[in-house]
Design an enzyme around this catalytic site. Structure first.
Site: not given
Length: 655
Positions: A63, A101, A104, A124
């Site tokens: 991200a 992300g 994900e 993360e």
């Protein structure tokens, strides 16, 4: 920066391609485009399935970290909800890295196809947080609680083949991942039946072992020297025990609290600082990078051997030079032994060890370096010795070769003046062991050319190390501040502390070890020789050295070491030496608190850092933080000494 999300029909399958160089980061504007394209697919009755792919060298590699803590819809979880609610099967075509992300998003697809060399990960935790868009929950459903905890709790990348074996990837392909994904999805649509979305697969997840989860979580926290992996553990346990929506709520609550924490702020600061330090700036931005494949290393002691292995491990061709055949043979034997130990430990495959070892060639004298692109001197820390070596290199090295010194303290400009090519000279200060430690201080001399600095940055990144550019002064940034940190150590000991108390205070603060144990590991005689060369004294460590207490290598220093091991044992005789010197100087001994020990060691270090910034030796305060975290073990959770000071010096125990 260009950004586009295209949608192309390949028969009855739509291919959504994300193209946002360099790593396809999922910023708000990109998320909005992806979400809109997915909705378009849902509205098209002629489309039976969707492939999500990325242009460039990688799948979505994460991200946009600058958006953390902000509510900027559509959030990633909204995009994934739209994808899962599509009512049509989807497949992620993975190549390069699918991280954070990005992975994900892939977990939101019905299937995942990856190239053999692709890697996935949920890193993360390295920012003090955990996945916030269902990463822990969906990974638990597919691979089980323990695998999900190890993946997200370590932050490490995982090879595609291993991910397939765990159920996180459905198929490995050898060619174009988009073509493979199209073929895979068409076959699944034809054969049916199609599985439900990953969010509906809770009943099929592998069984969890609570005791194994507890042990793994404790190990991850210990290795990371952080409690952040425990956040992942809590989310994974929620995935096991609760329905999907409840587990997602728990993951998001943990995520929001973590993002707001001082620890995450510090780790995000470091993440951005590391990127800034490695990026060319000023006159280096447009400088042409020179060829640097053939590497010479002068000196095959501990540091020289480590530097040689660091380059060989990264695919460079290395020539190691020693003064005579005996020293060279011993060095080459030790290099081979290091690789053998790696194989024995299982950290390196035998064939890889042989490939790396074969890249290192030994030679005597400096003449064999006549064709080298980059030569690194790692000889004895003496300015006369180094100047003599560089004067000879000036005659031997080809035009355009970069000549670097690994000095820890000495003046790069003085060394450069020993040659007729000062523009080609710089410092490459590796940290020991050089094949393991990540930091390299790149020391720019007064005359170092921009293209030389640009090449050094590129080479260091190829070594998978963290570069920081610094200026010339005694000790540069790291060791100059280290001297300031240790300047009160003898006084603390003479006033009433003992080595074990000082080291324990440092460990409680978050350091991996304290200054006395570090001195023993490095060798007290190193500092003793340096002090003598500068004409200064420090009565306490000088006395230890006069008694032959040089540290671990001598079996005694601040501590005693028995049977050749590295475990420090109390040394009552050192206490007697300390008390004797204190009495001779009429120093009244008293009890010292941990807080005073930290204050009197860390304040001088930070003050020296402020001077370094004022003098322009370091460009940014954050560069100093990167140096101290990577080179000296300052606690990552505090963001580095300068950041910690800027934040009001929060108590680490309260983070």
């Amino acid at each position: 920066m260009t950004m586009q999300v295209t949608l192309e029909k390949c028969g009855q399958i739509a291919v959504l391609t994300i193209d946002r160089p360099p790593v396809n980061a999922l910023s708000q504007d990109l998320r909005a485009l992806v979400c809109a394209r997915i909705k378009t697919v849902g509205e098209d009755d002629g489309v039976l399935g969707l492939v999500i792919a990325c242009a460039g060298r990688t799948f979505v590699a994460g991200a946009d970290i600058t958006e953390l803590g902000q509510v900027l819809p559509p959030m990633l979880r909204d995009v994934i909800d739209t994808l899962e609610g599509l009512g049509k099967p989807s497949v992620a075509a993975l190549h390069g890295t699918a991280l954070g992300g990005g992975f994900e998003l892939a977990l939101g697809c019905t299937f995942r196809v990856a190239t053999r060399d692709a890697r996935i990960g949920l890193p993360e935790v390295r920012l003090g947080i955990l996945p916030g868009a269902g990463g822990t929950v969906r990974a638990t459903y597919l691979a089980g609680a323990l695998a999900a905890l190890e993946l997200a709790g370590s932050g490490e990348m995982m090879a595609a083949v291993q991910a397939r074996d765990l159920g996180l990837i459905d198929e490995i392909c050898e060619g174009n991942p988009v073509d493979a994904a199209l073929h895979f999805l068409r076959a699944r649509i034809t054969c049916g039946p199609l599985p439900p979305p990953v969010s509906a697969r809770r009943g099929g997840m592998p069984d969890s072992n609570p005791a194994a989860l507890d042990r793994t979580e404790a190990d991850l926290c210990r290795k990371a020297r952080s409690s952040a992996p425990a956040l992942v553990g809590a989310a994974v346990r929620a995935a096991v025990a609760q329905p999907f929506d409840a587990a997602m709520t728990q993951e998001r609550q943990l995520f929001d609290a973590a993002v707001a924490s001082p620890r995450s702020a510090a780790l995000r600061h470091l993440f951005l600082a590391e990127r800034a330090a490695a990026k060319p700036s000023g006159d280096v931005v447009r400088a042409e990078i020179r060829q640097a494949q053939r590497i010479g290393v002068i000196g095959a002691g501990t540091m020289g051997r480590g530097i040689a292995m660091a380059f060989a491990n990264a695919g460079f061709d290395v020539t190691v030079c020693e003064a005579d055949d005996s020293a060279l043979a011993q060095a080459m034997e030790r290099i081979a032994g290091t690789y053998t130990k790696s194989v024995t430990r299982g950290s390196l495959a035998p064939d890889q060890a042989e490939i790396r070892r074969s890249r290192i060639t030994g030679a005597t004298g400096l003449v064999p370096l006549a064709q080298a692109d980059l030569i690194i001197e790692a000889a004895f820390e003496d300015i006369a010795v180094k100047c003599a070596i560089f004067a000879e290199l000036d005659r031997i090295a080809p035009p355009g070769a970069i000549l670097a010194t690994n000095t820890s303290y000495l003046d790069i400009n003085t060394i450069a003046r020993a040659t007729s090519r000062p523009q080609d000279i710089l410092g490459l200060h590796f940290f020991s062991p050089a094949h393991v430690m990540k930091l390299v201080e790149i020391v720019r001399g007064d005359n170092t050319a921009p293209e030389v600095l640009a090449t050094a940055l590129a080479v260091t990144r190829r070594l998978d190390k963290q570069p920081v550019v610094v200026g010339v002064c005694h000790g540069f940034v790291g060791n100059r501040m280290l001297a300031a940190r240790n300047s009160h150590l003898s006084a603390l000991l003479l006033e009433g502390a003992d080595p074990a108390q000082v080291d324990a205070a440092f460990r409680r603060f978050g350091w991996p070890m304290g200054p006395c144990q570090m001195h023993d590991m490095a060798g007290l005689d190193i500092g003793w020789r340096r002090r003598k060369s500068l004409g200064v004294t420090d009565s306490l460590p000088d006395r230890l050295c006069e008694l032959g207490r040089f540290g671990q290598k001598a079996g005694m220093g601040w501590y005693t070491y028995r049977g050749g091991d590295r475990v420090p044992q109390p040394a009552p005789e050192v206490g007697e030496i300390i008390a004797g010197i204190a009495a001779a100087h009429n120093i009244a001994r008293r009890e010292l608190s941990d807080a005073e020990i930290i204050e009197r060691t860390h304040s001088p270090m930070i003050a020296e850092g402020r001077k370094i910034l004022a003098e322009g030796i370091a460009t940014r305060s954050s560069d100093i933080d990167v140096i101290w975290v990577h080179g000296y073990g300052f606690p990552r959770d505090l963001g580095g000494p300068m950041f910690w000071d800027d934040q009001g010096r929060p108590d680490p125990a309260l983070l």
